[in-house]
Design a protein around this motif. Sequence first.
Motif, short mmCIF file in Angstrom:
data_model
loop_
_atom_site.label_atom_id
_atom_site.label_comp_id
_atom_site.label_asym_id
_atom_site.label_seq_id
_atom_site.Cartn_x
_atom_site.Cartn_y
_atom_site.Cartn_z
N GLN A 516 0.80 -1.23 0.00
CA GLN A 516 0.00 0.00 0.00
C GLN A 516 0.83 1.28 0.00
OE1 GLN A 516 -2.37 -0.02 3.55
NE2 GLN A 516 -0.66 0.57 4.89
N LEU A 517 2.12 1.17 0.27
CA LEU A 517 2.96 2.36 0.30
C LEU A 517 4.17 2.14 -0.61
CD1 LEU A 517 3.42 5.17 1.56
CD2 LEU A 517 4.81 4.06 3.30
N LEU A 518 4.35 3.02 -1.59
CA LEU A 518 5.46 2.93 -2.54
C LEU A 518 6.43 4.07 -2.30
CD1 LEU A 518 6.83 1.85 -5.17
CD2 LEU A 518 5.33 3.43 -6.43
N VAL A 519 7.72 3.74 -2.27
CA VAL A 519 8.78 4.75 -2.14
C VAL A 519 9.68 4.63 -3.36
CG1 VAL A 519 10.68 5.64 -0.76
CG2 VAL A 519 8.72 4.54 0.37
N VAL A 520 9.91 5.74 -4.05
CA VAL A 520 10.87 5.81 -5.16
C VAL A 520 11.73 7.03 -4.92
CG1 VAL A 520 11.19 6.03 -7.65
CG2 VAL A 520 9.26 4.72 -6.77
N GLY A 521 13.04 6.88 -5.12
CA GLY A 521 13.89 8.03 -4.90
C GLY A 521 15.29 7.84 -5.43
N SER A 522 16.19 8.70 -4.98
CA SER A 522 17.59 8.67 -5.41
C SER A 522 18.47 7.90 -4.45
CB SER A 522 18.12 10.11 -5.52
OG SER A 522 18.18 10.73 -4.24
N MET A 523 17.93 7.50 -3.29
CA MET A 523 18.75 6.95 -2.21
C MET A 523 18.98 5.46 -2.38
SD MET A 523 15.41 6.96 -1.57
CE MET A 523 14.58 5.40 -1.83
N ASN A 524 20.15 5.02 -1.97
CA ASN A 524 20.44 3.61 -1.77
C ASN A 524 20.31 3.32 -0.27
OD1 ASN A 524 21.45 2.91 -4.55
ND2 ASN A 524 22.92 4.52 -4.01
N LEU A 525 20.08 2.08 0.07
CA LEU A 525 20.11 1.70 1.48
C LEU A 525 21.54 1.33 1.83
CD1 LEU A 525 16.79 -0.27 2.02
CD2 LEU A 525 17.31 2.14 2.48
N ASP A 526 22.36 2.35 1.93
CA ASP A 526 23.77 2.17 2.28
C ASP A 526 24.22 3.32 3.15
OD1 ASP A 526 24.07 4.30 0.53
OD2 ASP A 526 25.38 3.24 -0.88
N GLN A 527 25.43 3.21 3.67
CA GLN A 527 25.93 4.22 4.60
C GLN A 527 26.30 5.52 3.90
OE1 GLN A 527 25.65 3.33 7.99
NE2 GLN A 527 24.53 1.81 6.77
N ARG A 528 26.64 5.42 2.61
CA ARG A 528 26.96 6.65 1.87
C ARG A 528 25.72 7.52 1.73
NH1 ARG A 528 31.01 8.36 -1.15
NH2 ARG A 528 32.11 6.39 -0.85
N SER A 529 24.58 6.93 1.38
CA SER A 529 23.35 7.70 1.29
C SER A 529 22.88 8.19 2.65
CB SER A 529 22.25 6.86 0.64
OG SER A 529 22.46 6.69 -0.75
N LYS A 530 23.16 7.41 3.67
CA LYS A 530 22.74 7.78 5.02
C LYS A 530 23.59 8.92 5.60
CE LYS A 530 22.89 5.78 9.72
NZ LYS A 530 21.63 6.24 10.28
N LEU A 531 24.91 8.86 5.38
CA LEU A 531 25.82 9.75 6.09
C LEU A 531 26.42 10.86 5.23
CD1 LEU A 531 27.79 7.00 8.05
CD2 LEU A 531 25.92 8.44 8.92
N GLN A 532 26.54 10.66 3.92
CA GLN A 532 27.35 11.57 3.11
C GLN A 532 26.57 12.25 2.00
OE1 GLN A 532 30.59 8.94 1.97
NE2 GLN A 532 31.76 9.49 3.78
N ASN A 533 25.90 11.49 1.15
CA ASN A 533 25.19 12.09 0.03
C ASN A 533 23.86 12.70 0.47
OD1 ASN A 533 27.21 11.10 -1.61
ND2 ASN A 533 26.02 9.40 -2.40
N THR A 534 23.43 13.72 -0.25
CA THR A 534 22.06 14.20 -0.07
C THR A 534 21.16 13.42 -1.01
OG1 THR A 534 22.18 15.97 -1.74
CG2 THR A 534 22.91 16.50 0.50
N GLU A 535 19.92 13.18 -0.57
CA GLU A 535 18.99 12.33 -1.31
C GLU A 535 17.58 12.92 -1.28
OE1 GLU A 535 20.33 9.94 -2.87
OE2 GLU A 535 22.08 9.27 -1.74
N ILE A 536 16.72 12.38 -2.14
CA ILE A 536 15.32 12.78 -2.17
C ILE A 536 14.47 11.57 -2.51
CG2 ILE A 536 15.37 13.45 -4.63
CD1 ILE A 536 13.52 15.83 -3.78
N ALA A 537 13.26 11.53 -1.96
CA ALA A 537 12.35 10.41 -2.20
C ALA A 537 10.91 10.90 -2.16
CB ALA A 537 12.55 9.31 -1.15
#
Length: 610
Positions: A516-537
């Motif tokens: 029932q809930l869909l997420v699409v974005g630029s992020m990976n599920l990794d530490q780089r996306s979590k800690l370093q890169n900016t992302e959007i979803a």
Amino acid sequence: MPIALPTSALSPSSSVPSSSWRKLRSGLVWVCTSFLLSACASKLPAQVDRPASSAQPPAASSPLVQISQQRQKAESKAGAGASGFEILAGAQAAYGARLALVQGAKYTLDVQYYAIHADASTARLLQGVVNAARRGVRVRVLLDDFHGTGRNAQVMRLAFEPNIEMRMFNPLPGDRDSPISRMWNAATDFQRAQQRMHNKLFLADNTMGIMGGRNLGDAYFDNDESSNFLDTDVLVVGQAVQDLSSSFDTYWNNERAYPVQSLISKQELEDMQKTLLARPSKGGDNDAADSPSTPAARAATGGALPSPPDGEPRPGGAISEQQRERAWDMQPMDLRSVPLVWAHSVVMADAPSKIPSVDSDGQTNPLSAAPGVLENKRLAQLRVLAETRNPGHSPSADSVVDGLVQLLGYAKKDLLIVSPYFVPGETMRQAFKDAVQRGVRVRILTNSLSSNDAPIAHIGYARHRENLLRDGVELYELVSDESDLRAAFGLGSGQNSFREGRRVMLHSKVLVLDGQLLVVGSMNLDQRSKLQNTEIAVLVRSRKLSAQAADMIEKGLESAAWHVVLKDGDLVWQAPQNSRLKDQTTEPDASLPLRLMLKIISPFTPDSLL
């Protein structure tokens, strides 16, 4: 900056003639001096004219606004505040939607990307952007700076077109035509070089837009001769686009966004292009003979094949006529008839302050880094979207990835996740384990070692793989040979013909929660996306849209992915159903030297660097 080298450090050997030694010493001094001069002189400008601007309200006279309003009135039953969505999984849909937005825009185009590659697909797309600017559309292009070198730097010539503004985010100092200079500056400010703007947006008239995982380039639009990224975007229509525009404005007006003119001149770009055109290709032919003919195409390609950015393979020769023909054969999407699902949504975007700013002396200012997501108040709406049974809890997060990890806690039955670079770390792994323990089926599709364009990132996944399997998580890894992917992810239908032996790599970032809930974005599920890169979803509450995404993913799991399991304590890669492939007991299609190299360097590569 004068450089004095002690002559004693360069004393000649008795076996080398003095005249030859003098020439060698002169050459070494020249190389060292040039390198140090370029490194020392490479500082970002201290005073930058950065006029603020913002998205314009949707204008009733815009054809795109009219289409959006007419379709919502006729089709939407979701009530006020709903937006229209269409999943763009195939190359034709992804490219055609962008062409349609470029051609349909009347007032504004806002383009934000991590990478825009100088190649055939981009040449046509940017020709359309230039044409839009010439008919009066205000164009703003915001590009992360990391790949803005070599032929890809020619994309920056857009900044010198009338009615187009272009800014580079978090730029690295150094000569854009000197890999040594850029490498030196990246090495001396390693942390800032690692922190990138990974967001991807393509917005027209503040009423229609595209967001998701794709950068702009041949490999993302099924037009590269040797490689193809499987990726997913969504076309967004209506209210949610204004939230995407708000995110764009925050980045555009940030102090980390430098106008191109403050970094490089038009003459410097033209001189770089002349050098590129005079340089023979690997095949021995001069690239100038295959040079694009229009100014915008030359601006997009530099007249030849781009240097490959890290981890993205490119063929060795010049852009082929076939590649150009395939790009120009792509047709714009019919925005009046494309099927849309109308639903409520939430946009989550990291704040640009996640990346430290740069002081006037070119050094990073760590005090400027302030983790957090734009519109953090919107995270409270995740509870509503996920229908949590804990109404007293409103989630908060320091990043988009943190928000998604918290979202995992709302799953009750099923989690389907696609993440090309999957480095869960302990916190994320615990969230998956907790979900399994409360009865949630967790299935994750990521790259196999052979399909991963950044093999080092595979280390961070591989070290958690066995524990994830023991925790009850189901793992799948993409098959890398395109000949084995006939029906996967919408491929083979309405797209370019398959080119045997071409490498396929996963690049989609998708999550489906409880159907029932869909997420699409630029992020990976990794530490780089979590800690370093900016992302959007974008998070969309819709059973219909979630079912479409889930069907696409499950077809991929069945026919295009190795199912990784534990048998008697050992890893086994089970072949896709009805395939010519056999089960494997080592990383499929990966060479022994590569596997050994990753094992050797694994102890020296913590998750935080992956």
